[in-house]
Design an enzyme around this catalytic site. Structure first.
Site, mmCIF file in Angstrom:
data_model
loop_
_atom_site.group_PDB
_atom_site.id
_atom_site.type_symbol
_atom_site.label_atom_id
_atom_site.label_comp_id
_atom_site.label_asym_id
_atom_site.label_seq_id
_atom_site.Cartn_x
_atom_site.Cartn_y
_atom_site.Cartn_z
ATOM 1 N N ASP A 6 106.188 5.629 -1.749
ATOM 2 C CA ASP A 6 106.524 6.504 -2.860
ATOM 3 C C ASP A 6 105.976 7.873 -2.573
ATOM 4 O O ASP A 6 105.453 8.933 -3.508
ATOM 5 C CB ASP A 6 105.445 5.885 -4.107
ATOM 6 C CG ASP A 6 103.935 5.952 -3.692
ATOM 7 O OD1 ASP A 6 103.685 6.488 -2.560
ATOM 8 O OD2 ASP A 6 103.321 5.759 -4.735
ATOM 9 N N CYS B 185 102.235 7.514 0.621
ATOM 10 C CA CYS B 185 101.595 6.403 1.619
ATOM 11 C C CYS B 185 100.588 6.780 2.060
ATOM 12 O O CYS B 185 99.495 5.910 2.490
ATOM 13 C CB CYS B 185 102.859 5.746 2.137
ATOM 14 S SG CYS B 185 103.394 6.843 3.443
ATOM 15 N N HIS C 194 106.574 6.315 7.297
ATOM 16 C CA HIS C 194 105.507 5.645 6.434
ATOM 17 C C HIS C 194 104.329 5.228 7.027
ATOM 18 O O HIS C 194 104.146 4.823 8.229
ATOM 19 C CB HIS C 194 106.311 4.504 5.858
ATOM 20 C CG HIS C 194 105.558 3.600 4.871
ATOM 21 N ND1 HIS C 194 105.552 4.116 3.734
ATOM 22 C CD2 HIS C 194 104.902 2.547 5.025
ATOM 23 C CE1 HIS C 194 104.870 3.220 2.950
ATOM 24 N NE2 HIS C 194 104.385 2.238 3.570
ATOM 25 N N HIS D 243 115.943 19.088 -3.123
ATOM 26 C CA HIS D 243 116.004 17.710 -3.269
ATOM 27 C C HIS D 243 115.080 16.796 -2.207
ATOM 28 O O HIS D 243 115.143 17.453 -0.945
ATOM 29 C CB HIS D 243 117.427 17.200 -2.881
ATOM 30 C CG HIS D 243 118.487 17.785 -3.949
ATOM 31 N ND1 HIS D 243 119.789 17.545 -3.787
ATOM 32 C CD2 HIS D 243 118.321 18.509 -5.323
ATOM 33 C CE1 HIS D 243 120.437 18.140 -4.892
ATOM 34 N NE2 HIS D 243 119.428 18.398 -5.654
#
Length: 208
Positions: free
Chosen positions: A13, A16, A120, A201
């Site tokens: 999200d 992490c 991640h 973005h």
């Protein structure tokens, strides 16, 4: 040492890194908001150390940026959190199998371990057996007089090497992403960063 090493998955999200640190330090996967505040306060309190040259953005801009839950953390944030918790943070990179150690110059007596797949961060823990509940996890380890963790360090490195051989990483130079906002495809981290800069973005999904 009894037990095996496991990778505890942290939700993807954009927070992490912070939640992985929260888990290994406090057994809490929901520390991101609090730890972002810690980092912003640390940076704000020392504008000489945390200069624009160091942060790659003005101090006040960085402080607002790191409080945004959409923004990712990295080496600067891990270094600050190691000092905040007064524990070394070992971050293992699956693609290179390298271990970056934060806080190692402070002679802290304990260390925690994270694992990074190119995009991640997850937590590393020692557990008594494969399916043991997370409350049995050991995530904080004593640093020995030779500044290693002894056998645990070898076990962690073997685990990372195995993850590498299984290609459990994302090649951020060549991976393909799709912008979740406008659905445009980009290749590699540089193109993604440029698209984010031009459009604001920040929601990307990997696709094959």
């Amino acid at each position: 040492m009894e037990g095996i090493i496991v990778r505890r998955v942290i939700p993807s999200d954009n927070s992490c890194l912070f939640n992985a640190v929260g888990y290994v330090m406090d057994h809490d996967k929901n520390k991101a908001s609090e730890l972002r505040q810690v980092i912003a306060a640390t940076v704000s309190s020392d504008p000489v150390k945390y200069s624009e040259a160091f942060l790659e953005k003005p101090n006040d801009v960085y402080c607002s940026w790191i409080l945004d839950s959409e923004k990712w953390g990295g080496a600067i944030e891990l270094s600050i959190l190691a000092n905040y918790y007064e524990r070394e943070i070992a971050a293992y990179d699956i693609q290179t199998t390298r271990c970056d150690l934060y806080g190692q110059d402070r002679n802290f007596s304990e260390r925690v371990m994270l694992i990074y797949d190119g995009l991640h961060y997850d937590a590393l823990a020692i557990t008594p057996f494969e399916v043991a509940p997370e409350e049995f996890d050991q995530t904080i380890f004593s640093v020995r007089s030779d500044r290693t963790l002894g056998p645990i360090e070898g076990i962690a490195q073997d685990f990372v090497n195995k993850q590498h051989s299984q290609r459990k990483f994302t090649d951020t130079a060549n991976f393909t992403l799709r912008c979740g906002v406008c659905q445009i495809g980009v290749k590699g981290q540089k193109e993604a960063a440029e698209h984010a800069r031009q459009t604001n973005h920040t929601n990307f999904q990997e696709f094959k």
